[in-house]
Design a protein around this motif. Sequence first.
Motif, PDB file in Angstrom:
ATOM      1  N   MET A  55      69.564   4.668  90.118  1.00  0.00           N
ATOM      2  CA  MET A  55      68.536   5.581  89.619  1.00  0.00           C
ATOM      3  C   MET A  55      69.123   6.939  89.240  1.00  0.00           C
ATOM      4  O   MET A  55      68.702   7.550  88.251  1.00  0.00           O
ATOM      5  CB  MET A  55      67.441   5.742  90.664  1.00  0.00           C
ATOM      6  N   ASP A  56      70.104   7.428  89.989  1.00  0.00           N
ATOM      7  CA  ASP A  56      70.774   8.675  89.610  1.00  0.00           C
ATOM      8  C   ASP A  56      71.431   8.527  88.244  1.00  0.00           C
ATOM      9  O   ASP A  56      71.344   9.420  87.386  1.00  0.00           O
ATOM     10  CB  ASP A  56      71.830   9.051  90.646  1.00  0.00           C
ATOM     11  N   ASN A  57      72.093   7.403  88.037  1.00  0.00           N
ATOM     12  CA  ASN A  57      72.756   7.170  86.753  1.00  0.00           C
ATOM     13  C   ASN A  57      71.756   6.978  85.627  1.00  0.00           C
ATOM     14  O   ASN A  57      72.045   7.297  84.467  1.00  0.00           O
ATOM     15  CB  ASN A  57      73.679   5.957  86.855  1.00  0.00           C
ATOM     16  N   ALA A  58      70.570   6.459  85.952  1.00  0.00           N
ATOM     17  CA  ALA A  58      69.523   6.337  84.928  1.00  0.00           C
ATOM     18  C   ALA A  58      69.075   7.717  84.465  1.00  0.00           C
ATOM     19  O   ALA A  58      68.859   7.941  83.261  1.00  0.00           O
ATOM     20  CB  ALA A  58      68.343   5.547  85.490  1.00  0.00           C
ATOM     21  N   VAL A  59      68.953   8.649  85.391  1.00  0.00           N
ATOM     22  CA  VAL A  59      68.572  10.017  85.027  1.00  0.00           C
ATOM     23  C   VAL A  59      69.643  10.634  84.123  1.00  0.00           C
ATOM     24  O   VAL A  59      69.322  11.285  83.116  1.00  0.00           O
ATOM     25  CB  VAL A  59      68.364  10.877  86.284  1.00  0.00           C
ATOM     26  N   PHE A  60      70.914  10.443  84.474  1.00  0.00           N
ATOM     27  CA  PHE A  60      71.992  10.959  83.621  1.00  0.00           C
ATOM     28  C   PHE A  60      71.922  10.338  82.228  1.00  0.00           C
ATOM     29  O   PHE A  60      72.135  11.020  81.221  1.00  0.00           O
ATOM     30  CB  PHE A  60      73.354  10.662  84.245  1.00  0.00           C
ATOM     31  N   ALA A  61      71.622   9.046  82.161  1.00  0.00           N
ATOM     32  CA  ALA A  61      71.539   8.361  80.867  1.00  0.00           C
ATOM     33  C   ALA A  61      70.377   8.889  80.033  1.00  0.00           C
ATOM     34  O   ALA A  61      70.485   9.019  78.808  1.00  0.00           O
ATOM     35  CB  ALA A  61      71.394   6.858  81.081  1.00  0.00           C
ATOM     36  N   ILE A  62      69.269   9.214  80.680  1.00  0.00           N
ATOM     37  CA  ILE A  62      68.095   9.719  79.973  1.00  0.00           C
ATOM     38  C   ILE A  62      68.388  11.067  79.327  1.00  0.00           C
ATOM     39  O   ILE A  62      67.870  11.370  78.245  1.00  0.00           O
ATOM     40  CB  ILE A  62      66.897   9.823  80.944  1.00  0.00           C
ATOM     41  N   GLU A  63      69.222  11.862  79.961  1.00  0.00           N
ATOM     42  CA  GLU A  63      69.563  13.173  79.403  1.00  0.00           C
ATOM     43  C   GLU A  63      70.198  13.052  78.028  1.00  0.00           C
ATOM     44  O   GLU A  63      70.115  13.980  77.210  1.00  0.00           O
ATOM     45  CB  GLU A  63      70.490  13.920  80.363  1.00  0.00           C
ATOM     46  N   ASP A  64      70.836  11.911  77.753  1.00  0.00           N
ATOM     47  CA  ASP A  64      71.478  11.697  76.458  1.00  0.00           C
ATOM     48  C   ASP A  64      70.525  11.097  75.429  1.00  0.00           C
ATOM     49  O   ASP A  64      70.892  10.932  74.265  1.00  0.00           O
ATOM     50  CB  ASP A  64      72.685  10.757  76.616  1.00  0.00           C
ATOM     51  N   GLN A  65      69.306  10.755  75.850  1.00  0.00           N
ATOM     52  CA  GLN A  65      68.335  10.124  74.957  1.00  0.00           C
ATOM     53  C   GLN A  65      67.498  11.195  74.250  1.00  0.00           C
ATOM     54  O   GLN A  65      67.210  12.256  74.823  1.00  0.00           O
ATOM     55  CB  GLN A  65      67.416   9.199  75.752  1.00  0.00           C
ATOM     56  N   PRO A  66      67.078  10.951  73.010  1.00  0.00           N
ATOM     57  CA  PRO A  66      66.286  11.937  72.274  1.00  0.00           C
ATOM     58  C   PRO A  66      64.870  12.075  72.827  1.00  0.00           C
ATOM     59  O   PRO A  66      64.318  11.130  73.387  1.00  0.00           O
ATOM     60  CB  PRO A  66      66.264  11.368  70.850  1.00  0.00           C
ATOM     61  N   MET A  67      64.284  13.254  72.663  1.00  0.00           N
ATOM     62  CA  MET A  67      62.913  13.487  73.103  1.00  0.00           C
ATOM     63  C   MET A  67      61.972  12.517  72.378  1.00  0.00           C
ATOM     64  O   MET A  67      62.004  12.385  71.158  1.00  0.00           O
ATOM     65  CB  MET A  67      62.489  14.934  72.793  1.00  0.00           C
ATOM     66  N   GLY A  68      61.145  11.833  73.137  1.00  0.00           N
ATOM     67  CA  GLY A  68      60.203  10.883  72.551  1.00  0.00           C
ATOM     68  C   GLY A  68      60.852   9.601  72.082  1.00  0.00           C
ATOM     69  O   GLY A  68      60.186   8.760  71.475  1.00  0.00           O
ATOM     70  N   GLY A  69      62.139   9.421  72.367  1.00  0.00           N
ATOM     71  CA  GLY A  69      62.815   8.229  71.878  1.00  0.00           C
ATOM     72  C   GLY A  69      63.674   7.553  72.922  1.00  0.00           C
ATOM     73  O   GLY A  69      64.695   6.947  72.595  1.00  0.00           O
ATOM     74  N   VAL A  70      63.293   7.656  74.189  1.00  0.00           N
ATOM     75  CA  VAL A  70      64.062   7.021  75.257  1.00  0.00           C
ATOM     76  C   VAL A  70      63.994   5.507  75.118  1.00  0.00           C
ATOM     77  O   VAL A  70      62.916   4.931  74.944  1.00  0.00           O
ATOM     78  CB  VAL A  70      63.528   7.446  76.647  1.00  0.00           C
ATOM     79  N   ASN A  71      65.143   4.877  75.175  1.00  0.00           N
ATOM     80  CA  ASN A  71      65.232   3.417  75.117  1.00  0.00           C
ATOM     81  C   ASN A  71      65.503   2.905  76.529  1.00  0.00           C
ATOM     82  O   ASN A  71      66.622   3.036  77.024  1.00  0.00           O
ATOM     83  CB  ASN A  71      66.356   2.999  74.164  1.00  0.00           C
ATOM     84  N   PRO A  72      64.500   2.321  77.198  1.00  0.00           N
ATOM     85  CA  PRO A  72      64.693   1.903  78.592  1.00  0.00           C
ATOM     86  C   PRO A  72      65.835   0.917  78.794  1.00  0.00           C
ATOM     87  O   PRO A  72      66.553   1.003  79.795  1.00  0.00           O
ATOM     88  CB  PRO A  72      63.343   1.283  78.963  1.00  0.00           C
ATOM     89  N   MET A  73      66.019   0.009  77.859  1.00  0.00           N
ATOM     90  CA  MET A  73      67.106  -0.961  78.009  1.00  0.00           C
ATOM     91  C   MET A  73      68.465  -0.278  77.908  1.00  0.00           C
ATOM     92  O   MET A  73      69.387  -0.594  78.666  1.00  0.00           O
ATOM     93  CB  MET A  73      66.993  -2.071  76.971  1.00  0.00           C
ATOM     94  N   ALA A  74      68.591   0.657  76.966  1.00  0.00           N
ATOM     95  CA  ALA A  74      69.850   1.395  76.842  1.00  0.00           C
ATOM     96  C   ALA A  74      70.120   2.203  78.113  1.00  0.00           C
ATOM     97  O   ALA A  74      71.261   2.285  78.581  1.00  0.00           O
ATOM     98  CB  ALA A  74      69.801   2.312  75.626  1.00  0.00           C
ATOM     99  N   VAL A  75      69.071   2.795  78.662  1.00  0.00           N
ATOM    100  CA  VAL A  75      69.214   3.565  79.903  1.00  0.00           C
ATOM    101  C   VAL A  75      69.660   2.655  81.041  1.00  0.00           C
ATOM    102  O   VAL A  75      70.575   2.984  81.804  1.00  0.00           O
ATOM    103  CB  VAL A  75      67.878   4.252  80.258  1.00  0.00           C
ATOM    104  N   LEU A  76      69.020   1.494  81.155  1.00  0.00           N
ATOM    105  CA  LEU A  76      69.370   0.563  82.225  1.00  0.00           C
ATOM    106  C   LEU A  76      70.802   0.069  82.066  1.00  0.00           C
ATOM    107  O   LEU A  76      71.547  -0.028  83.051  1.00  0.00           O
ATOM    108  CB  LEU A  76      68.408  -0.616  82.240  1.00  0.00           C
ATOM    109  N   ASN A  77      71.200  -0.230  80.839  1.00  0.00           N
ATOM    110  CA  ASN A  77      72.563  -0.687  80.591  1.00  0.00           C
ATOM    111  C   ASN A  77      73.590   0.360  81.013  1.00  0.00           C
ATOM    112  O   ASN A  77      74.572   0.051  81.696  1.00  0.00           O
ATOM    113  CB  ASN A  77      72.736  -1.013  79.101  1.00  0.00           C
ATOM    114  N   GLU A  78      73.366   1.613  80.589  1.00  0.00           N
ATOM    115  CA  GLU A  78      74.317   2.677  80.909  1.00  0.00           C
ATOM    116  C   GLU A  78      74.359   2.922  82.410  1.00  0.00           C
ATOM    117  O   GLU A  78      75.441   3.097  82.999  1.00  0.00           O
ATOM    118  CB  GLU A  78      73.931   3.958  80.174  1.00  0.00           C
ATOM    119  N   ALA A  79      73.185   2.921  83.051  1.00  0.00           N
ATOM    120  CA  ALA A  79      73.132   3.129  84.494  1.00  0.00           C
ATOM    121  C   ALA A  79      73.865   2.019  85.232  1.00  0.00           C
ATOM    122  O   ALA A  79      74.617   2.271  86.187  1.00  0.00           O
ATOM    123  CB  ALA A  79      71.679   3.211  84.959  1.00  0.00           C
ATOM    124  N   PHE A  80      73.662   0.802  84.790  1.00  0.00           N
ATOM    125  CA  PHE A  80      74.312  -0.355  85.410  1.00  0.00           C
ATOM    126  C   PHE A  80      75.835  -0.260  85.292  1.00  0.00           C
ATOM    127  O   PHE A  80      76.571  -0.477  86.267  1.00  0.00           O
ATOM    128  CB  PHE A  80      73.809  -1.634  84.752  1.00  0.00           C
TER     129      PHE A  80
END
Length: 244
Positions: A55-80
């Motif tokens: 979950m910490d890594n998911a938060v870090f991944a979200i910081e790189d995502q555009p406003m209004g354009g978060v891709n949950p799968m991309a976030v999960l992949n990067e966190a994993f």
Amino acid sequence: MLAGSYYIPKYNESKPLGEDSHFICAEKQTFGVADGVGGWAKKGIDPGEYARELMDNAVFAIEDQPMGGVNPMAVLNEAFLNTEAQGSSTACILTLKGNVLHAVNIGDSGFVLIRDWKIVYKSPVQHRRFNCPLQLGNWRDNPSMAEELKVGVIPGDIVVAGSDGLFDNLYESEIEELVSQGVNDGKFPADLASTIAQFALINSMDNCAISPFTIAAQEAGVEFIGGKIDDITVVVAYIASPDY
């Protein structure tokens, strides 16, 4: 989307933080829940460490995502890919884009969508067998096993997400009733999440209850009666109008 949360770790002196983890990123309209798989404790590994790092890594991944354009799968992949702890965990990440709730889910954490006090959608559960969910881990499943979900929402809808400690101990009708009462009482999301979690806790400690977990056990041919003592994470999100 206005979100709040509440977490009740099951009592364990050696693991005071419990085995669940979650985050809420209000700025990016995104939140997530993870539940470390308890079986790792038999190998001397704290199951919560993997969930918390994920979950910490998911938060870090979200910081790189555009406003209004978060891709949950991309976030999960990067966190994993960035999680190095031993263990494994279920995971559910949700984000709101316009009038559509986008989610990625693996295992038996998940969410329900409530409209007019009725559950109109529940995320699918992924099990290998009874009480053994699909799970992310360096020696287990990877994000390719997760399901991507999209659900339309309207102002007034309510999302209730959580770990299996919630859904194993409360029936859908009980969640609907608690949400209805809480909203009518003017509760904020975090307060409603607390109420729901406390009711799940009470049921989990009832040795005579016919809980959702009891029914699932019986359907699997396992003899079990009562609630399921577990970590309980609840996240509640109110879907508001854009100009709220």
